[in-house]
Motif scaffolding. Structure first.
Motif, PDB file in Angstrom:
ATOM      1  N   SER A  26       2.439  -6.818   5.469  1.00 11.91           N
ATOM      2  CA  SER A  26       3.150  -6.991   7.032  1.00 11.91           C
ATOM      3  C   SER A  26       4.657  -7.007   6.867  1.00 11.91           C
ATOM      4  N   ASN A  27       5.359  -7.280   5.657  1.00  8.00           N
ATOM      5  CA  ASN A  27       6.800  -7.676   5.723  1.00  8.00           C
ATOM      6  C   ASN A  27       7.334  -6.002   5.699  1.00  8.00           C
ATOM      7  N   LEU A  28       6.464  -4.834   5.315  1.00  3.57           N
ATOM      8  CA  LEU A  28       7.208  -3.715   5.057  1.00  3.57           C
ATOM      9  C   LEU A  28       6.948  -2.584   6.657  1.00  3.57           C
ATOM     10  N   ASP A  29       8.024  -1.609   6.420  1.00  2.00           N
ATOM     11  CA  ASP A  29       8.135  -1.057   7.848  1.00  2.00           C
ATOM     12  C   ASP A  29       6.933   0.012   7.715  1.00  2.00           C
ATOM     13  N   GLY A  30       6.740   0.694   9.038  1.00  2.66           N
ATOM     14  CA  GLY A  30       5.645   1.511   9.213  1.00  2.66           C
ATOM     15  C   GLY A  30       4.917   2.557   8.082  1.00  2.66           C
ATOM     16  N   GLU A  31       6.083   3.484   7.687  1.00  3.99           N
ATOM     17  CA  GLU A  31       5.859   4.614   6.894  1.00  3.99           C
ATOM     18  C   GLU A  31       5.580   3.949   5.530  1.00  3.99           C
ATOM     19  N   LEU A  32       6.497   2.996   5.062  1.00  5.06           N
ATOM     20  CA  LEU A  32       6.334   2.485   3.837  1.00  5.06           C
ATOM     21  C   LEU A  32       4.802   1.719   3.571  1.00  5.06           C
ATOM     22  N   ARG A  33       4.447   1.062   4.560  1.00  6.48           N
ATOM     23  CA  ARG A  33       3.036   0.293   4.588  1.00  6.48           C
ATOM     24  C   ARG A  33       1.904   1.505   4.579  1.00  6.48           C
ATOM     25  N   ARG A  34       2.014   2.571   5.192  1.00  4.91           N
ATOM     26  CA  ARG A  34       1.209   3.545   5.120  1.00  4.91           C
ATOM     27  C   ARG A  34       1.219   4.128   3.780  1.00  4.91           C
ATOM     28  N   ARG A  35       1.950   4.385   3.127  1.00  2.00           N
ATOM     29  CA  ARG A  35       2.290   5.005   1.545  1.00  2.00           C
ATOM     30  C   ARG A  35       1.709   4.083   0.767  1.00  2.00           C
ATOM     31  N   LEU A  36       2.255   2.693   0.892  1.00  7.49           N
ATOM     32  CA  LEU A  36       1.819   1.893  -0.205  1.00  7.49           C
ATOM     33  C   LEU A  36       0.375   1.318  -0.126  1.00  7.49           C
ATOM     34  N   SER A  37      -0.143   1.425   1.143  1.00  8.40           N
ATOM     35  CA  SER A  37      -1.622   1.115   1.333  1.00  8.40           C
ATOM     36  C   SER A  37      -2.534   1.994   0.396  1.00  8.40           C
ATOM     37  N   HIS A  38      -2.048   3.348   0.724  1.00  3.25           N
ATOM     38  CA  HIS A  38      -2.961   4.290  -0.279  1.00  3.25           C
ATOM     39  C   HIS A  38      -2.658   4.050  -1.893  1.00  3.25           C
ATOM     40  N   GLU A  39      -1.431   3.728  -2.020  1.00  3.50           N
ATOM     41  CA  GLU A  39      -1.088   3.561  -3.701  1.00  3.50           C
ATOM     42  C   GLU A  39      -1.858   2.552  -4.029  1.00  3.50           C
ATOM     43  N   VAL A  40      -2.034   1.250  -3.347  1.00  4.97           N
ATOM     44  CA  VAL A  40      -2.687   0.135  -3.592  1.00  4.97           C
ATOM     45  C   VAL A  40      -4.250   0.621  -3.820  1.00  4.97           C
ATOM     46  N   ARG A  41      -4.985   1.158  -3.204  1.00  2.00           N
ATOM     47  CA  ARG A  41      -6.437   1.587  -3.167  1.00  2.00           C
ATOM     48  C   ARG A  41      -6.362   2.422  -4.391  1.00  2.00           C
ATOM     49  N   ASP A  42      -5.463   3.408  -4.681  1.00  8.75           N
ATOM     50  CA  ASP A  42      -5.607   4.198  -5.693  1.00  8.75           C
ATOM     51  C   ASP A  42      -5.579   3.383  -7.330  1.00  8.75           C
ATOM     52  N   ILE A  43      -4.594   2.291  -7.043  1.00  9.85           N
ATOM     53  CA  ILE A  43      -4.599   1.264  -8.443  1.00  9.85           C
ATOM     54  C   ILE A  43      -5.520   0.565  -8.527  1.00  9.85           C
ATOM     55  N   LEU A  44      -6.303   0.092  -7.488  1.00 12.22           N
ATOM     56  CA  LEU A  44      -7.241  -0.788  -7.475  1.00 12.22           C
ATOM     57  C   LEU A  44      -8.585  -0.082  -8.012  1.00 12.22           C
ATOM     58  N   LYS A  45      -8.766   1.207  -7.522  1.00 13.24           N
ATOM     59  CA  LYS A  45     -10.025   2.200  -8.095  1.00 13.24           C
ATOM     60  C   LYS A  45      -9.692   2.558  -9.600  1.00 13.24           C
ATOM     61  N   ALA A  46      -8.649   2.953  -9.845  1.00 12.57           N
ATOM     62  CA  ALA A  46      -8.270   3.210 -11.270  1.00 12.57           C
ATOM     63  C   ALA A  46      -8.679   2.087 -12.056  1.00 12.57           C
ATOM     64  N   ARG A  47      -8.580   1.060 -11.846  1.00 15.43           N
ATOM     65  CA  ARG A  47      -8.909   0.059 -12.866  1.00 15.43           C
ATOM     66  C   ARG A  47     -10.282  -0.800 -12.440  1.00 15.43           C
ATOM     67  N   GLY A  48     -11.121  -0.078 -11.363  1.00 13.79           N
ATOM     68  CA  GLY A  48     -12.247  -0.706 -11.046  1.00 13.79           C
ATOM     69  C   GLY A  48     -12.123  -2.114 -10.652  1.00 13.79           C
ATOM     70  N   THR A  49     -11.125  -2.602  -9.978  1.00 16.00           N
ATOM     71  CA  THR A  49     -10.952  -3.828  -9.499  1.00 16.00           C
ATOM     72  C   THR A  49     -11.544  -4.163  -8.279  1.00 16.00           C
ATOM     73  N   SER A  50     -12.530  -5.186  -7.986  1.00 16.87           N
ATOM     74  CA  SER A  50     -12.996  -5.654  -6.671  1.00 16.87           C
ATOM     75  C   SER A  50     -11.874  -6.083  -5.856  1.00 16.87           C
ATOM     76  N   ALA A  51     -11.816  -6.180  -4.612  1.00 16.72           N
ATOM     77  CA  ALA A  51     -10.785  -6.761  -3.895  1.00 16.72           C
ATOM     78  C   ALA A  51     -11.232  -6.983  -2.338  1.00 16.72           C
ATOM     79  N   ILE A  52     -10.664  -8.143  -1.973  1.00 14.34           N
ATOM     80  CA  ILE A  52     -10.631  -8.461  -0.439  1.00 14.34           C
ATOM     81  C   ILE A  52      -9.486  -8.747   0.222  1.00 14.34           C
ATOM     82  N   LEU A  53      -9.214  -7.626   1.203  1.00 15.43           N
ATOM     83  CA  LEU A  53      -7.913  -7.492   2.175  1.00 15.43           C
ATOM     84  C   LEU A  53      -8.061  -8.238   3.342  1.00 15.43           C
TER      85      LEU A  53
END
Length: 368
Positions: free
Chosen positions: A164-191
């Protein structure tokens, strides 16, 4: 078949005279990412805090990996839950370096340096390990917060409005990165978020909240194409309703003509219904005899989003190619091109008076 890691059963949270969350039921499978989505004040953050152990439970229970961690009169301490948390404001320690922030929660000190190095590499901050939080950008601080939360290898990771504290383009890019990181580690998450684009980019399952109640817990695809309630239909995507009349189980007569879909409803012929139409269901057709008045437009680059008014006063939105440039006040030809039919009974109509179940829908199967 995946095993449920997190179960919320008939969960109610809040205060003695005011229940913020009521009769909540959902489950999250191991390795999946879920999202609690809804407008401000709907109960999603209260639910997240209850899962973390920061909010007492008035009724029902929360179960993590077959262990009851919260129920009325009992709350397992947050530090004993093996749950990680990424906060909205990152909550990094200002006097510790990036590497020291990440290492803070690692229990096995013998592996501390190795684990810290692996996480720094995973979040693409290996070259910044000796810097301090105030020397980083917002996106870099968020990556540090994520790495720190992952360091103790939690069973479940909770993320409270993390972008929420990030600008639009960075939010979109980082949200995809976070998903990739969580999936790579097999980590369950609630957002938790109120941003639909963010929810769909990150999550496998999304729960739509309204006034403390879970309206639907489903995949992003099903929420968009098969909403179970009028609120979900209008909240997800850009949906508008037009009035229609049932002619047969899969056909409705509307002012835009017959709309026929891939599902059948059990309401009686003649029932008044509201039909959901998305912007991509309305096609620009200059040869069509069906006209609509343009009352607003938003240029999107490759396309233009138009707000249209039908002769009855009903409004819709439609996406036209950007080269089809029209101005407010003009009439344009349109037609409906939808392979689905999503309808809801009008209160007081034949459909709602008949005892035909909650949604009245019967989906076609391959055997139908």
């Amino acid at each position: 078949m995946s095993q449920a890691l997190l179960n919320l059963r008939e969960l109610s949270c809040g205060y003695s005279e005011h229940r913020v969350v009521q009769h909540l039921n959902l489950h999250l499978n191991a390795g999946d990412i879920g999202c609690l989505l809804g407008p401000s004040g709907c109960g999603k953050t209260t639910t997240l805090r209850a899962i973390a152990g920061f909010e007492p439970v008035l009724a029902g229970e929360i179960q993590l990996a077959d262990q009851v961690i919260s129920k009325a009169g009992y709350t397992l301490a947050p530090e004993k839950r093996r749950i990680g948390m990424v906060f909205q404001d990152y909550a990094l320690f200002p006097h510790l370096s990036v590497a020291e922030n990440i290492a803070f929660g690692i229990r096995k000190q013998a592996n501390c340096e190795r684990i810290t190095g692996e996480l720094l590499e995973m979040v693409k901050l290996s070259h910044l390990g000796k810097r301090y939080p105030h020397e980083l950008s917002g996106g870099q601080q968020q990556r540090v917060a994520l790495a720190r939360a992952l360091a103790p290898e939690p069973q479940l990771l909770l993320l409270d409005e993390p972008f929420s504290n990030l600008d639009g383009e960075l939010r979109r890019r980082l949200s995809h990165e976070v998903r990739d990181i969580l999936k790579a580690r097999g980590t369950s998450a609630i957002l938790v978020t109120h941003d639909q684009e963010e929810a769909f980019a990150v999550s496998d399952q999304v729960g739509v909240f309204k006034e403390g109640k879970l309206e639907q817990w489903d995949t992003p695809f099903n929420l968009y194409h098969e909403p179970l309630t009028p609120f979900v239909a209008s909240f997800i995507g850009q949906g508008y309703f037009i009035r229609g009349q049932m002619l047969s189980p899969d056909t409705v007569q509307t002012e835009l003509g017959l709309i026929r879909g891939n599902r059948a409803y059990t309401w009686p012929v003649g029932s008044a219904v509201d039909v959901l139409l998305r912007p991509d269901d309305i096609i620009y057709d200059p040869e069509s005899t069906q006209k609509a008045l343009i009352v607003g437009k938003t240029f999107l680059g490759a396309a233009t989003l138009y707000r249209l008014q039908l002769p009855t006063g009903s409004q819709l939105e439609a996406i036209f190619p950007s080269h089809a440039d029209h101005q407010p006040g003009q009439q344009v030809g349109i037609r409906v091109e939808a392979d689905h039919l999503v309808a809801f009974a009008v209160p007081g109509s034949i459909a709602t008076q008949a005892s035909l179940g909650e949604s009245g829908v019967r989906r076609y199967s391959s055997d139908s």
